[in-house]
Design an enzyme around this catalytic site. Sequence first.
Site, PDB file in Angstrom:
ATOM      1  N   THR A   1       3.057 -76.845  -5.339  1.00  0.00           N
ATOM      2  CA  THR A   1       1.945 -77.824  -5.466  1.00  0.00           C
ATOM      3  C   THR A   1       1.094 -77.787  -6.531  1.00  0.00           C
ATOM      4  O   THR A   1       1.044 -78.776  -7.307  1.00  0.00           O
ATOM      5  CB  THR A   1       1.002 -77.473  -4.099  1.00  0.00           C
TER       6      THR A   1
ATOM      7  N   ALA B   1      -7.717 -80.332 -27.414  1.00  0.00           N
ATOM      8  CA  ALA B   1      -7.083 -79.004 -28.130  1.00  0.00           C
ATOM      9  C   ALA B   1      -7.143 -79.071 -29.650  1.00  0.00           C
ATOM     10  O   ALA B   1      -6.647 -78.114 -30.343  1.00  0.00           O
ATOM     11  CB  ALA B   1      -5.890 -79.073 -27.331  1.00  0.00           C
TER      12      ALA B   1
ATOM     13  N   ARG C   1      14.581 -73.342  -7.332  1.00  0.00           N
ATOM     14  CA  ARG C   1      15.003 -74.283  -6.327  1.00  0.00           C
ATOM     15  C   ARG C   1      15.805 -75.343  -7.412  1.00  0.00           C
ATOM     16  O   ARG C   1      15.656 -75.364  -8.409  1.00  0.00           O
ATOM     17  CB  ARG C   1      13.872 -74.892  -5.356  1.00  0.00           C
TER      18      ARG C   1
ATOM     19  N   GLU D   1      -9.203 -68.840 -14.185  1.00  0.00           N
ATOM     20  CA  GLU D   1     -10.110 -69.634 -13.663  1.00  0.00           C
ATOM     21  C   GLU D   1      -9.906 -70.239 -12.191  1.00  0.00           C
ATOM     22  O   GLU D   1     -10.612 -70.318 -11.334  1.00  0.00           O
ATOM     23  CB  GLU D   1     -10.784 -70.653 -14.700  1.00  0.00           C
TER      24      GLU D   1
ATOM     25  N   GLY E   1     -10.540 -72.583  -6.563  1.00  0.00           N
ATOM     26  CA  GLY E   1      -9.604 -73.779  -6.981  1.00  0.00           C
ATOM     27  C   GLY E   1     -10.095 -74.514  -8.030  1.00  0.00           C
ATOM     28  O   GLY E   1     -10.345 -74.102  -9.332  1.00  0.00           O
TER      29      GLY E   1
ATOM     30  N   GLY F   1      -1.507 -79.329   3.159  1.00  0.00           N
ATOM     31  CA  GLY F   1      -1.173 -78.586   2.009  1.00  0.00           C
ATOM     32  C   GLY F   1      -2.362 -77.537   1.530  1.00  0.00           C
ATOM     33  O   GLY F   1      -2.004 -77.226   0.489  1.00  0.00           O
TER      34      GLY F   1
ATOM     35  N   ASP G   1      -6.793 -63.834   1.485  1.00  0.00           N
ATOM     36  CA  ASP G   1      -7.190 -64.768   0.526  1.00  0.00           C
ATOM     37  C   ASP G   1      -8.399 -64.641  -0.083  1.00  0.00           C
ATOM     38  O   ASP G   1      -8.792 -64.657  -1.350  1.00  0.00           O
ATOM     39  CB  ASP G   1      -6.807 -66.121   0.591  1.00  0.00           C
TER      40      ASP G   1
ATOM     41  N   LYS H   1     -10.308 -63.085  -3.683  1.00  0.00           N
ATOM     42  CA  LYS H   1     -11.266 -63.825  -4.478  1.00  0.00           C
ATOM     43  C   LYS H   1     -12.472 -63.253  -4.589  1.00  0.00           C
ATOM     44  O   LYS H   1     -13.088 -63.192  -5.849  1.00  0.00           O
ATOM     45  CB  LYS H   1     -11.407 -65.321  -4.083  1.00  0.00           C
TER      46      LYS H   1
ATOM     47  N   GLY I   1      -6.062 -77.539  -3.251  1.00  0.00           N
ATOM     48  CA  GLY I   1      -5.287 -78.552  -3.635  1.00  0.00           C
ATOM     49  C   GLY I   1      -4.786 -78.802  -4.973  1.00  0.00           C
ATOM     50  O   GLY I   1      -5.141 -78.280  -5.715  1.00  0.00           O
TER      51      GLY I   1
HETATM   52  N1  HSE Z   1      -4.963 -71.089   0.672  1.00  0.00           N
HETATM   53  C1  HSE Z   1      -6.023 -71.394  -0.193  1.00  0.00           C
HETATM   54  C2  HSE Z   1      -7.539 -71.672   0.251  1.00  0.00           C
HETATM   55  C3  HSE Z   1      -5.719 -71.945  -1.436  1.00  0.00           C
HETATM   56  O1  HSE Z   1      -7.267 -72.586   1.325  1.00  0.00           O
HETATM   57  O2  HSE Z   1      -8.366 -71.654  -0.133  1.00  0.00           O
HETATM   58  C4  HSE Z   1      -6.747 -71.880  -2.641  1.00  0.00           C
HETATM   59  O3  HSE Z   1      -6.810 -70.842  -3.177  1.00  0.00           O
END
Ligand code: HSE
Length: 405
Positions: free
Chosen positions: A11, A31, A44, A124, A129, A182, A196, A200, A298
């Site tokens: 993704t 840049a 893959r 970053e 995200g 996703g 997760d 962070k 995303g």
């Molecule tokens: N799975 C993570 C979330 C993706 O839902 O925040 C982004 O780090």
Amino acid sequence: MKKIAVLGYGTVGSGVVDLFEINAASIAKKAGEPIEVKYIVDIRDFSQDKNAEKFVKDFGVIENDPEVSVVVETIGGTNPAYDFTKRALLAGKSVVTSNKELVAKHGAEFLQIAKEKNVNYLFEASVGGGIPVLRPIAQCLAANEIDEIYGILNGTTNYILTRMIKAGLTFEKALSEAQEMGYAERDPSADIEGHDACRKICILASLAFGRHIYPDYVKAEGITKVTLDDVRLAGKADMVIRLLGRTKLAPDGKVFAYVGPHLVPKSSPIASVEDVFNGIMVHGNMVGDTMFYGPGAGKYPTASAVSADVIDAVVHADKRRDIGWDDAGEEAVADMSAFTSKYYVRIEGESARSAATQSFKDIEFIDDSHATAFITAEMSEAEFERKLAALSERSEVLSRMRVLY
Ligand code: HSE
């Protein structure tokens, strides 16, 4: 012309490749020269893909190509991402990543290698995200002592909680919706069990306090135990349930850090962060409260943050960016028993209300005809656990969460 390689065509990786094509002209301007994706690594088969001619399976090709100055790692997980990152840095290439697991577990090691090789290790996109938050903490807030950071750091669980609150969906239905869109990790337990968000908050804590805070020393609880009863009771107390990661400087100079579901007053800006959005509050001793808000997951939001780091690495090819921290061990992490909070508790059993009052004394019951739930006064975690243990001898404890205030 600067050449880069993208590791992992999932993704985020495919988003980065697209982005460098779509915004090629404006990126070249920023840049100072065009940036082109020379290689894509993925095991893959992408022989039918529009970028088929860029695919290689052997990382050695990139490692040994002096034309490649920046390697983008969007494979995720630790294997083979750890090996590829280390080899790229040792080969004198800057590495840009969205891989929070790798940064949280091995950031200090990579930052040290990057320093020795005079290249950049930038990440970053690993927190929030598409939201700019690490660079603002390291640069725009550099004149502050940061004393606390908390926020919604996982889009998937925030999406699930929002759908439970607003549409009355079950946890399972809301999770499958998030997966269809996703947002979820390959293994959804990383999202729903809080791992997760834990990675962070460890990255944020490390950056804010200058010492590597490892996820192994940080307690994380996810949202799998949150029920629609808790959602309703929170609503009756004028609050919503949010999964928060939180880090705070302890009085002894160590670092508190944890992840867990909280009741958050609707009046808090964090309560209005819904769906896949993330919201991060950073408190500095000079600036006060600042809030960073935006899409926390995303394809293109995350690619946006990754690609900005690539531009930064290209622009600062001969100069290191000062975004990092020193290594540290378990001694950097404060014992949570001294952390103070208010708590929400839901119980069941005969005389549940009087049992709660006897154990906790100073509490506020939430008015509800179907359940017994209350909010405690502020106390240390050690005191709360002691009182809860006493209560659990007389009533069944169904749910407990911290309360933000
Ligand atoms: N799975 C993570 C979330 C993706 O839902 O925040 C982004 O780090």
